[in-house]
Design a protein around this motif. Structure first.
Motif, PDB file in Angstrom:
ATOM      1  N   ALA A   1      19.528 -78.874 -25.467  1.00 18.06           N
ATOM      2  CA  ALA A   1      19.318 -78.613 -27.011  1.00 18.06           C
ATOM      3  C   ALA A   1      19.400 -79.471 -28.099  1.00 18.06           C
ATOM      4  O   ALA A   1      18.698 -78.796 -28.725  1.00 18.06           O
TER       5      ALA A   1
ATOM      6  N   THR B   1      29.421 -70.498 -16.491  1.00 18.63           N
ATOM      7  CA  THR B   1      30.465 -69.299 -17.338  1.00 18.63           C
ATOM      8  C   THR B   1      31.460 -68.766 -16.082  1.00 18.63           C
ATOM      9  O   THR B   1      32.591 -69.122 -16.765  1.00 18.63           O
TER      10      THR B   1
ATOM     11  N   GLY C   1      19.718 -69.735 -29.789  1.00 15.76           N
ATOM     12  CA  GLY C   1      20.298 -69.709 -28.886  1.00 15.76           C
ATOM     13  C   GLY C   1      20.456 -68.557 -27.611  1.00 15.76           C
ATOM     14  O   GLY C   1      19.010 -67.402 -28.426  1.00 15.76           O
TER      15      GLY C   1
ATOM     16  N   GLY D   1      23.822 -73.919 -33.642  1.00 11.77           N
ATOM     17  CA  GLY D   1      25.000 -74.309 -32.079  1.00 11.77           C
ATOM     18  C   GLY D   1      24.707 -75.831 -31.967  1.00 11.77           C
ATOM     19  O   GLY D   1      23.987 -76.800 -33.143  1.00 11.77           O
TER      20      GLY D   1
ATOM     21  N   PRO E   1      26.626 -82.089 -17.931  1.00 14.54           N
ATOM     22  CA  PRO E   1      26.526 -81.913 -16.373  1.00 14.54           C
ATOM     23  C   PRO E   1      26.345 -83.607 -15.556  1.00 14.54           C
ATOM     24  O   PRO E   1      26.214 -84.062 -14.396  1.00 14.54           O
TER      25      PRO E   1
ATOM     26  N   GLY F   1      32.164 -70.752 -26.868  1.00 12.46           N
ATOM     27  CA  GLY F   1      31.684 -70.101 -25.378  1.00 12.46           C
ATOM     28  C   GLY F   1      32.651 -71.165 -24.867  1.00 12.46           C
ATOM     29  O   GLY F   1      33.231 -70.502 -24.300  1.00 12.46           O
ATOM     30  N   ILE F   2      32.361 -72.482 -25.329  1.00 14.41           N
ATOM     31  CA  ILE F   2      32.510 -73.477 -24.272  1.00 14.41           C
ATOM     32  C   ILE F   2      34.131 -73.891 -24.247  1.00 14.41           C
ATOM     33  O   ILE F   2      34.401 -74.013 -25.409  1.00 14.41           O
TER      34      ILE F   2
ATOM     35  N   TYR G   1      16.868 -58.862 -32.487  1.00 14.96           N
ATOM     36  CA  TYR G   1      16.787 -58.209 -34.139  1.00 14.96           C
ATOM     37  C   TYR G   1      16.354 -59.464 -34.878  1.00 14.96           C
ATOM     38  O   TYR G   1      15.201 -59.533 -36.225  1.00 14.96           O
ATOM     39  N   VAL G   2      17.179 -60.855 -34.505  1.00 15.12           N
ATOM     40  CA  VAL G   2      16.159 -62.179 -34.933  1.00 15.12           C
ATOM     41  C   VAL G   2      15.032 -62.464 -34.825  1.00 15.12           C
ATOM     42  O   VAL G   2      13.416 -62.977 -35.925  1.00 15.12           O
TER      43      VAL G   2
ATOM     44  N   LEU H   1      34.692 -65.270 -23.744  1.00  9.57           N
ATOM     45  CA  LEU H   1      35.195 -66.567 -24.570  1.00  9.57           C
ATOM     46  C   LEU H   1      36.063 -66.979 -25.516  1.00  9.57           C
ATOM     47  O   LEU H   1      36.525 -67.853 -26.008  1.00  9.57           O
TER      48      LEU H   1
ATOM     49  N   ALA I   1      17.208 -71.643 -34.009  1.00  9.75           N
ATOM     50  CA  ALA I   1      18.241 -72.006 -33.211  1.00  9.75           C
ATOM     51  C   ALA I   1      19.193 -71.401 -32.428  1.00  9.75           C
ATOM     52  O   ALA I   1      20.398 -71.406 -33.044  1.00  9.75           O
TER      53      ALA I   1
HETATM   54  C1  LIG Z   1      30.480 -70.147 -21.907  1.00 15.60           C
HETATM   55  C2  LIG Z   1      29.509 -71.034 -21.404  1.00 15.60           C
HETATM   56  C3  LIG Z   1      30.112 -72.342 -21.174  1.00 15.60           C
HETATM   57  C4  LIG Z   1      28.993 -73.822 -20.958  1.00 15.60           C
HETATM   58  N1  LIG Z   1      29.673 -74.820 -20.630  1.00 15.60           N
HETATM   59  C5  LIG Z   1      28.413 -75.786 -21.128  1.00 15.60           C
HETATM   60  C6  LIG Z   1      28.748 -76.857 -20.748  1.00 15.60           C
HETATM   61  O1  LIG Z   1      29.043 -77.293 -19.791  1.00 15.60           O
HETATM   62  N2  LIG Z   1      27.881 -78.446 -20.633  1.00 15.60           N
HETATM   63  C7  LIG Z   1      26.656 -77.750 -21.176  1.00 15.60           C
HETATM   64  O2  LIG Z   1      25.817 -78.850 -20.985  1.00 15.60           O
HETATM   65  N3  LIG Z   1      26.473 -76.432 -21.592  1.00 15.60           N
HETATM   66  C8  LIG Z   1      27.401 -75.922 -21.080  1.00 15.60           C
HETATM   67  N4  LIG Z   1      26.608 -74.121 -21.899  1.00 15.60           N
HETATM   68  C9  LIG Z   1      25.201 -74.523 -22.776  1.00 15.60           C
HETATM   69  C10 LIG Z   1      25.012 -74.367 -24.058  1.00 15.60           C
HETATM   70  O3  LIG Z   1      26.537 -74.410 -24.427  1.00 15.60           O
HETATM   71  C11 LIG Z   1      24.030 -74.094 -24.602  1.00 15.60           C
HETATM   72  O4  LIG Z   1      22.416 -74.518 -23.398  1.00 15.60           O
HETATM   73  C12 LIG Z   1      23.786 -74.807 -25.819  1.00 15.60           C
HETATM   74  O5  LIG Z   1      24.983 -74.094 -26.460  1.00 15.60           O
HETATM   75  C13 LIG Z   1      22.267 -74.514 -26.629  1.00 15.60           C
HETATM   76  O6  LIG Z   1      22.558 -74.533 -27.617  1.00 15.60           O
HETATM   77  P1  LIG Z   1      22.333 -74.179 -29.312  1.00 15.60           P
HETATM   78  O7  LIG Z   1      21.896 -74.572 -30.296  1.00 15.60           O
HETATM   79  O8  LIG Z   1      20.200 -73.518 -28.700  1.00 15.60           O
HETATM   80  O9  LIG Z   1      22.331 -72.522 -29.428  1.00 15.60           O
HETATM   81  P2  LIG Z   1      23.704 -71.933 -29.054  1.00 15.60           P
HETATM   82  O10 LIG Z   1      25.036 -73.084 -28.916  1.00 15.60           O
HETATM   83  O11 LIG Z   1      23.411 -70.745 -28.540  1.00 15.60           O
HETATM   84  O12 LIG Z   1      23.999 -71.575 -31.035  1.00 15.60           O
HETATM   85  C14 LIG Z   1      23.085 -70.577 -31.643  1.00 15.60           C
HETATM   86  C15 LIG Z   1      24.323 -70.233 -32.568  1.00 15.60           C
HETATM   87  O13 LIG Z   1      23.161 -69.167 -33.454  1.00 15.60           O
HETATM   88  C16 LIG Z   1      23.783 -68.531 -34.189  1.00 15.60           C
HETATM   89  N5  LIG Z   1      22.685 -67.254 -34.977  1.00 15.60           N
HETATM   90  C17 LIG Z   1      22.454 -66.633 -33.208  1.00 15.60           C
HETATM   91  N6  LIG Z   1      21.786 -65.431 -34.320  1.00 15.60           N
HETATM   92  C18 LIG Z   1      21.857 -65.573 -35.321  1.00 15.60           C
HETATM   93  C19 LIG Z   1      21.246 -65.246 -36.785  1.00 15.60           C
HETATM   94  N7  LIG Z   1      20.755 -64.243 -36.651  1.00 15.60           N
HETATM   95  N8  LIG Z   1      22.494 -65.481 -37.738  1.00 15.60           N
HETATM   96  C20 LIG Z   1      22.354 -66.099 -37.664  1.00 15.60           C
HETATM   97  N9  LIG Z   1      23.288 -67.407 -36.762  1.00 15.60           N
HETATM   98  C21 LIG Z   1      23.005 -67.072 -35.312  1.00 15.60           C
HETATM   99  C22 LIG Z   1      24.896 -67.546 -32.455  1.00 15.60           C
HETATM  100  O14 LIG Z   1      26.285 -67.601 -33.274  1.00 15.60           O
HETATM  101  C23 LIG Z   1      25.372 -69.061 -31.869  1.00 15.60           C
HETATM  102  O15 LIG Z   1      26.588 -70.191 -33.045  1.00 15.60           O
HETATM  103  C24 LIG Z   1      27.364 -73.121 -21.498  1.00 15.60           C
HETATM  104  C25 LIG Z   1      27.176 -72.099 -21.749  1.00 15.60           C
HETATM  105  C26 LIG Z   1      27.495 -71.536 -22.116  1.00 15.60           C
HETATM  106  C27 LIG Z   1      27.699 -69.850 -22.461  1.00 15.60           C
END
Ligand SMILES: Cc1cc2nc3c(=O)[nH]c(=O)nc-3n(C[C@H](O)[C@H](O)[C@H](O)COP(=O)(O)OP(=O)(O)OC[C@H]3O[C@@H](n4cnc5c(N)ncnc54)[C@H](O)[C@@H]3O)c2cc1C
Ligand code: SF4
Length: 494
Positions: free
Chosen positions: A473, A303, A246, A161, A107, A194-195, A428-429, A270, A244
């Motif tokens: 992130a 979202t 999410g 992620g 953003p 997601g995105i 669960y994690v 999505l 990590a």
């Molecule tokens: C629909 C949507 C749109 C968004 N749009 C934007 C945007 O335009 N701009 C922006 O800056 N942010 C956006 N966000 C927020 C952004 O996507 C998140 O803040 C960011 O992706 C977080 O990153 P992360 O790596 O912490 O987690 P995530 O991206 O959530 O990744 C976590 C990963 O861990 C995996 N996982 C979970 N549990 C396990 C397990 N037990 N074993 C193995 N794998 C596992 C999941 O499957 C996932 O792939 C959006 C969020 C959503 C929901």
């Protein structure tokens, strides 16, 4: 500083967005970047302020202001102006592991804190960032650069992620052997599922993952840690683990009729659409259909907006987006001064598209759902909605949104998408690793930043900070990598 008078001479110019009615016919990105020459003039608008808030990434007024990655914004704006694209890339890559993601989906906290924005339009920093990284990719500057020396230490990262990917990139660069485990069939977390494609085409993700593989990072998909892979096994096999995963626990709308068919969480909808798009260009039909349906999106945030844009592309008959809170003002108010993040009403791409197709903004403010009604087959058909008004709670003094008696109304709804936010990590994690949580069910890191209550287990991203942004992130992933590196080597140079 590029051109001292640049901000006076040149107006802000943005990339051109394809018209809403045209772009809804596909799921591709829809902005045509400026020419190199025009982008250079955008770089010239930067004033290289003495105290550049754009790159400071601080919390001001309870909200982030400036780039959390501390991207060297004035430096590379200047290099853009002088056409030094290669140097601009090296400066950008110094702080940002994945500018190709942030320059599409961020953003732009930097722009909200830009001094030029105080009396006019901020510098187009996000698009300058995109121009730099796309120049770098197209000129072969972004290359796999495997570490020359390996430390022999191993790290498992659960979740692919932006937080997991950033941590993986940093730790691999340091010479540790990194394995990323992902429960989905593809890498990328919410960047992938997601995105939507319109904001981030998945080829952009694939080209980065390929480079990371070439650098020696191992990616394992369909690996659900805590289910198909035991936490104890990971802890035995690897020197360190980073969680990590999410903040994927969606907030539900618990009202009568919730069990009806046709009611989905936004991310499930999505991600099913994106998976079908990637697997079969939507021909397999393995996603909730919006064609010819009255779509009700619950949640007025980003979202929800992605759900609006996606539903329209799938051929929805109508789209309504409910928001509990009052509409934000169009301009900053006096109690929300620069360089705070502006709490103003924005009309995002999905809402623009709804206005173009249906002739009105899909958002209805100060409204929520009190009941879903289904037909005899159990399929949702209608929703009862009610107007809300803000009232101060006498005991706590906090503002609450209270239903207005007699304001109930029934609307058509045969596809309902719940985009009401997230409630922290999945049990669960966290149970599998026995890590302590904070009050919001995010994984706690008390003593050492990013280190959990369990030895050798670290955490980063939304799982740690709560639902946030891609840029945060990435920052969390980088910082967690530092903490892991220090715990392995006794010091860190990351
Ligand atoms: C629909 C949507 C749109 C968004 N749009 C934007 C945007 O335009 N701009 C922006 O800056 N942010 C956006 N966000 C927020 C952004 O996507 C998140 O803040 C960011 O992706 C977080 O990153 P992360 O790596 O912490 O987690 P995530 O991206 O959530 O990744 C976590 C990963 O861990 C995996 N996982 C979970 N549990 C396990 C397990 N037990 N074993 C193995 N794998 C596992 C999941 O499957 C996932 O792939 C959006 C969020 C959503 C929901
Ligand atoms: S990552 Fe986001 S906040 Fe940082 S410079 Fe890029 S667009 Fe701005």
């Amino acid at each position: 500083m590029g051109k001292p008078t640049g901000f006076l001479e040149y107006d802000r110019e943005n990339s051109i967005a394809v018209e809403p009615k045209e772009r809804i016919s596909h799921f591709h990105e829809f902005h045509t970047p400026l020419s190199k020459e025009k982008q250079q003039l955008q770089g010239a608008r930067c004033m290289a302020c003495g105290v550049p808030f754009c790159q400071s990434g601080m919390m001001i007024g309870g909200m982030a202001s400036g780039c959390p990655l501390h991207n060297l914004v004035p430096e590379w704006n200047d290099l853009v102006y002088t056409g030094n694209w290669e140097q601009a890339y090296y400066r950008l890559a110094k702080t940002n592991c994945f500018p190709e993601f942030t320059s599409r989906v961020c953003p732009a906290l930097c722009e909200a804190a830009c001094t030029c924005g105080l009396n006019g339009e901020p510098v187009a920093t996000k698009e300058n960032e995109r121009a730099i990284i796309e120049y770098a990719f197209s000129h072969g500057l972004v290359k796999a650069n495997p570490p020359k020396v390996r430390t022999g230490k191993t790290v498992a990262i659960v979740g692919s992620g932006p937080a997991g990917l950033a941590a993986a990139m940093q730790l691999n660069k340091r010479g540790h052997l990194v394995t990323v485990l992902e429960r989905h069939d593809r890498i990328g977390g919410l960047l992938r599922y997601g995105i939507p494609n319109m904001k981030l085409e998945k080829e952009i993700l694939d080209r980065r993952i390929q480079l990371m593989e070439e650098e020696g990072i191992q990616f394992v998909t369909n690996a659900d840690v805590g289910k198909t892979i035991k936490a104890e096994d990971l802890l035995k096999q690897y020197d360190r683990v980073i969680l990590a995963c999410g903040a994927s626990n969606p907030r539900d709308i618990k009202v009568p009729g919730r069990e009806a068919n046709g009611i989905y969480f936004a991310v499930d909808f999505l991600s099913a659409v994106t998976k079908s798009l990637l697997d079969s260009n939507l021909t397999n039909g393995e996603f909730p259909s919006a064609k010819g349906k009255h779509v009700l999106v619950i949640g007025g945030g980003d979202t929800g907006n992605d759900c609006v844009g996606t539903s329209i592309r799938l051929g929805a008959k109508s789209v309504v987006q409910l928001e509990m809170m009052p509409k934000l003002p169009d301009q900053r108010t006096e109690n929300n001064p620069w360089p705070e993040w502006p709490r103003v009403c924005k009309t995002d791409y999905g809402q623009e598209e709804a206005i173009a197709v249906f002739g009105h903004d899909p958002r209805i403010y100060q409204t929520t759902v009190t009941e879903f009604m289904a037909d005899e087959k159990g399929n949702v058909k209608q929703a009862k909605i009610v107007r809300l008004e803000p009232k101060k709670d006498k005991k706590t003094g906090r503002m609450q949104m209270i239903p207005v008696k007699g304001s109930e109304e029934v609307i058509k709804a045969d596809l309902v998408l719940i985009a009401a936010g997230f409630l922290g990590s999945q049990k669960y994690v966290t149970d599998a690793f026995k890590v302590e949580l904070d009050a919001r069910t995010n994984v706690a890191s008390k003593q050492v930043p990013y280190q959990t209550s369990v030895p050798n287990v670290f955490t980063a991203g939304d799982m740690h900070r709560g639902q946030s942004l891609v840029v945060w992130a990435i920052q969390e992933g980088k910082e967690a990598a530092k903490a892991v590196d220090e715990s392995l080597m006794g010091y860190t140079n990351l």
